[in-house]
Design a protein around this motif. Structure first.
Motif, PDB file in Angstrom:
ATOM      1  N   GLU A 171       4.337   6.691   4.367  1.00  0.00           N
ATOM      2  CA  GLU A 171       5.282   7.890   4.572  1.00  0.00           C
ATOM      3  C   GLU A 171       4.834   8.222   2.960  1.00  0.00           C
ATOM      4  N   MET A 172       4.887   9.731   3.020  1.00  0.00           N
ATOM      5  CA  MET A 172       4.622  10.290   1.926  1.00  0.00           C
ATOM      6  C   MET A 172       5.085  12.045   1.919  1.00  0.00           C
ATOM      7  N   SER A 175      -5.007  13.191  -0.379  1.00  0.00           N
ATOM      8  CA  SER A 175      -4.002  12.231  -0.572  1.00  0.00           C
ATOM      9  C   SER A 175      -4.358  11.533   0.685  1.00  0.00           C
ATOM     10  N   ARG A 176      -4.159  11.387   1.280  1.00  0.00           N
ATOM     11  CA  ARG A 176      -3.909  10.579   2.940  1.00  0.00           C
ATOM     12  C   ARG A 176      -5.839  10.276   3.379  1.00  0.00           C
ATOM     13  N   TYR A 177      -6.941  11.548   2.710  1.00  0.00           N
ATOM     14  CA  TYR A 177      -8.180  10.846   2.733  1.00  0.00           C
ATOM     15  C   TYR A 177      -8.243   9.514   2.028  1.00  0.00           C
ATOM     16  N   TYR A 178      -8.199  10.189   0.795  1.00  0.00           N
ATOM     17  CA  TYR A 178      -8.426   9.084  -0.479  1.00  0.00           C
ATOM     18  C   TYR A 178      -7.671   7.014  -0.350  1.00  0.00           C
ATOM     19  N   ILE A 179      -6.564   6.982   0.574  1.00  0.00           N
ATOM     20  CA  ILE A 179      -5.977   6.240   1.336  1.00  0.00           C
ATOM     21  C   ILE A 179      -6.399   5.327   2.010  1.00  0.00           C
ATOM     22  N   ASP A 205       5.643   5.909   0.209  1.00  0.00           N
ATOM     23  CA  ASP A 205       6.367   4.747   0.055  1.00  0.00           C
ATOM     24  C   ASP A 205       5.451   4.137   0.971  1.00  0.00           C
ATOM     25  N   THR A 206       5.133   2.794  -0.375  1.00  0.00           N
ATOM     26  CA  THR A 206       4.000   1.513  -0.125  1.00  0.00           C
ATOM     27  C   THR A 206       4.491   0.633  -1.181  1.00  0.00           C
ATOM     28  N   ASP A 207       3.841  -0.379  -0.893  1.00  0.00           N
ATOM     29  CA  ASP A 207       4.572  -1.821  -1.857  1.00  0.00           C
ATOM     30  C   ASP A 207       2.569  -2.184  -2.699  1.00  0.00           C
ATOM     31  N   GLU A 208       2.017  -0.711  -2.495  1.00  0.00           N
ATOM     32  CA  GLU A 208       0.694  -1.161  -3.378  1.00  0.00           C
ATOM     33  C   GLU A 208       0.992  -0.965  -4.971  1.00  0.00           C
ATOM     34  N   PRO A 209       0.431  -1.495  -5.253  1.00  0.00           N
ATOM     35  CA  PRO A 209       0.580  -1.696  -7.323  1.00  0.00           C
ATOM     36  C   PRO A 209       0.185   0.360  -7.752  1.00  0.00           C
TER      37      PRO A 209
END
Length: 149
Positions: free
Chosen positions: A72-73, A59-63, A107-111
């Motif tokens: 945060e996840m 997830s972090r790699y693709y983010i 924890d994000t503001d991404e769509p």
């Protein structure tokens, strides 16, 4: 073609396994209820940890690859399995997990569409997800130690 081989080897002392992978020491044990001393996570807990760790890392790699901002996840993985088979009781249930549920909170503001894309990529690229959701050919080889060795 990219390939990787991973090896783990260890010595068994009762239900406790002292193993080494790469240069890391890993210990597993069983709870007292299953004959262990409860000195370390059991193999089923390690399987869930490996799954969560793989989901997290990818997830972090693709983010990062997509240039997204995730502060945060939080990952929670749980599964249920029946202990009758391992205790040699008659049962029609399988020995492994009946199910595994994964919850990932971002924890994000991404769509939401961008996060859904990340999750889709992770499900397709995660080796642990692949191994858990598909049969993997497995061979168990054994021998009896020659006391003259």
């Amino acid at each position: 073609m990219g390939e990787a081989t991973i090896k783990l080897a260890g010595k068994s002392i009762d239900t406790k396994l002292n193993a080494e992978a790469h240069h890391y020491q890993i210990i597993s044990d069983e709870p007292v209820s299953l004959g262990g001393k409860g000195e370390a996570p059991n193999p089923m807990e390690y399987l869930l940890m490996a799954y969560a760790g793989c989901l997290n890392a990818l997830s972090r790699y693709y983010i990062d690859l997509k240039g997204l901002e995730v502060r945060e996840m939080f990952l929670e993985v749980h599964g249920k399995f029946n202990t009758d088979k391992l205790k040699l009781r008659e049962t029609t249930k399988r020995a492994g997990f009946e199910y595994i549920n994964v919850s990932i909170k971002f924890d994000t503001d991404e769509p939401i569409e961008k996060i859904e894309e990340i999750v889709k990529m992770v499900k397709e690229g995660c080796p642990m997800h692949d191994n858990i959701t598909n049969p993997t050919p497995t061979i168990i080889d054994y021998k009896i130690k020659d006391m003259g060795e």
